[in-house]
Design a protein around this motif. Sequence first.
Motif, PDB file in Angstrom:
ATOM      1  N   HIS A   1       0.854  -1.193   0.000  1.00 46.21           N
ATOM      2  CA  HIS A   1       0.000   0.000   0.000  1.00 46.21           C
ATOM      3  C   HIS A   1       0.889   1.241   0.000  1.00 46.21           C
ATOM      4  O   HIS A   1       2.076   1.170   0.296  1.00 46.21           O
TER       5      HIS A   1
ATOM      6  N   ASP B   1       1.029   5.078   1.877  1.00 42.03           N
ATOM      7  CA  ASP B   1       0.521   5.625   3.132  1.00 42.03           C
ATOM      8  C   ASP B   1      -0.339   6.860   2.910  1.00 42.03           C
ATOM      9  O   ASP B   1      -0.086   7.651   1.996  1.00 42.03           O
TER      10      ASP B   1
ATOM     11  N   GLN C   1       8.277   8.382   3.209  1.00 42.06           N
ATOM     12  CA  GLN C   1       8.189   7.800   4.546  1.00 42.06           C
ATOM     13  C   GLN C   1       9.568   7.307   4.992  1.00 42.06           C
ATOM     14  O   GLN C   1      10.284   6.664   4.217  1.00 42.06           O
TER      15      GLN C   1
ATOM     16  N   HIS D   1       4.596  -0.252   0.079  1.00 42.34           N
ATOM     17  CA  HIS D   1       5.273  -1.031   1.107  1.00 42.34           C
ATOM     18  C   HIS D   1       4.268  -1.888   1.873  1.00 42.34           C
ATOM     19  O   HIS D   1       3.064  -1.616   1.871  1.00 42.34           O
TER      20      HIS D   1
HETATM   21 FE   FE2 Z   1       2.177   1.932   5.746  1.00 42.81          FE
END
Ligand code: FE2
Length: 367
Positions: free
Chosen positions: A189, A191, A202, A330
């Motif tokens: 997915h 984020d 991220q 991720h």
């Molecule tokens: Fe995540």
Amino acid sequence: MKIQLNENKVLFNNGESLQEIHPFWLRERVDGDEFLDKGTQQRLFDPSTMNGEIIIKKAQIKNGFLEVDFNDGVNSKLDITKLESEFSNKDTVIKSIPKKKWDSTLKNIKNFEYKEGFFESKEMYDLLISFYEFGFVVIKNVPTENNYIVKFANSIGSVRRTNFGEHFNVKSKSNPNDLAYTTLHLSPHTDNPYRNPVPCIQLLHCIENEVKGGFSTLVDGYTVTENLKKDNPEFYKILSEVKVRFKFTDKSVMLEDWSELIHLDDNKEFKQVRFSPRLDYVPMLEKNKLDLYYKARKKLSDLYNSEKNRIEFKLAPKDLMMMDNYRVLHGRTKFDPSEGKRFLQGCYIDFDSTEGKLRHLKRKLNL
Ligand SMILES: [Fe+2]
């Protein structure tokens, strides 16, 4: 040299034709001490309030400088190399780094090693280039004390705070407000697709990882969607046209944003993927269109979840992974908390952080 003179006209030779450079374009760039603050490189005058009727009274080229006298009494020596670097309106630092496509066959990607003076080093420059090529990078040996991840983020640029805080702790807990805080398998997915703007990058820092499972998984959304464009153009088209609603709710906030699963730029090239199938709501469309949309999303999901596209590895304590949340998906494999501790910390930064740092290092290191 691309700059030529014809009497008092300054001409730009692009190799095919000669064009006159607007006198006002040059007048805006005068850089004497009274016109430009040398420290900030900011103008000390406001060209937007000036009369545009600027004429060049005299121009000559000498030792790499264009010397111009304007009709308003101002004269200036302009560095020709600097002027020429402005002729292209393309970004020459970030956009010129070619994205490298990758799938499960990706091997031997360089890991970076944290050490004293890291953020101002050539190593940091190389790291950022690698980040833009592959969409992720792993740095070993990053200190874990006192939420060091925040300091790490702020040493590249600025941490992007969200309603999860300046940073968040990823460990299983009771009554989680997100499935990240469980022991469950997390499929690939991106984020926070429900934020406007979506956090760009991220950082995920492994503090402890004693369990056998809990592998990190990554998928290159760029490779997958470029392949989809080639193999299933109809699917690619609908996924890059239909905007869907992403939302997040807990007791203190309701976040919502709309976007295509494959978001393209003005040139119809890859810009961003969002994928988080627990959070997306396609609007009510004609049944035929939804038929196609659902087939396309299923195909995309199959590709994102395919072993062929995924790399899987275990983060060790002190490993810090940095991922482009607009490009790379991720996830993680499930784990058994009775085997030991698994504790990661995460936070976000935006592209201005990595871009600003990369341009700065390129200038500083003369690269
Ligand atoms: Fe995540």
